[in-house]
Design a protein around this motif. Structure first.
Motif, short mmCIF file in Angstrom:
data_model
loop_
_atom_site.label_atom_id
_atom_site.label_comp_id
_atom_site.label_asym_id
_atom_site.label_seq_id
_atom_site.Cartn_x
_atom_site.Cartn_y
_atom_site.Cartn_z
N LEU A 69 72.55 -0.90 25.87
CA LEU A 69 72.79 0.06 24.81
C LEU A 69 73.22 1.34 25.50
CD1 LEU A 69 69.71 -0.53 22.46
CD2 LEU A 69 72.07 -1.09 21.94
N VAL A 70 74.42 1.80 25.20
CA VAL A 70 74.96 2.97 25.89
C VAL A 70 75.31 4.04 24.86
CG1 VAL A 70 76.74 3.83 27.43
CG2 VAL A 70 75.86 1.50 27.73
N GLU A 71 74.56 5.13 24.91
CA GLU A 71 74.80 6.25 24.00
C GLU A 71 75.88 7.17 24.56
OE1 GLU A 71 70.20 5.56 23.84
OE2 GLU A 71 71.80 5.59 25.36
N SER A 72 76.61 7.81 23.65
CA SER A 72 77.62 8.78 24.03
C SER A 72 77.76 9.79 22.91
CB SER A 72 78.96 8.10 24.31
OG SER A 72 79.43 7.45 23.15
N GLY A 73 78.46 10.90 23.20
CA GLY A 73 78.76 11.89 22.17
C GLY A 73 77.88 13.12 22.20
N GLY A 74 76.90 13.14 23.09
CA GLY A 74 76.06 14.32 23.18
C GLY A 74 76.80 15.48 23.82
#
Length: 116
Positions: free
Chosen positions: A4-9
């Motif tokens: 699970l890879v979060e982005s956009g911060g």
């Protein structure tokens, strides 16, 4: 391998907007319910928003209702968190979580800083 890879911060001024994304791989995404959590410095991790596997039901923390929207695209194996009218208390690391009866998975988090 489950990922699970979060982005956009990032850094945003109070009142601004950000859209977080969490891309999943390594498991059957469409079968999992999804949640966004956040953890501010010195505080416990808190649930921000959740969405069911089919996307038909969503829930939100009272502190973000009317400002944040969770959505998912099962074709892209991605869950989103649209955050509008951000406040300084929104400064935190945001994590996505995929869960069902068999277990759950977590991302590494993305930092959101709300400051002028």
């Amino acid at each position: 391998q489950v990922q699970l890879v979060e982005s956009g911060g990032g850094l945003v001024q109070p009142g601004g907007s950000l859209r977080l994304a969490c891309a999943a791989s390594g498991f059957t995404f469409r079968l999992y319910n999804l949640r966004w959590y956040r953890q501010a410095p010195g505080k416990e991790r808190e649930l921000v928003a959740g969405i069911t596997s089919g996307g038909g039901y969503t829930n939100y923390a009272d502190s973000v209702k009317g400002r944040f929207t969770i959505s998912r695209d099962n074709a892209k194996n991605t869950v989103y968190l649209q955050m509008n009218n951000l406040k300084s208390e929104g400064t935190a690391v945001y994590y996505c979580n995929a869960y069902r009866f068999s277990g759950d998975f977590w991302g590494q988090g993305t930092q959101v800083t709300v400051s002028s």
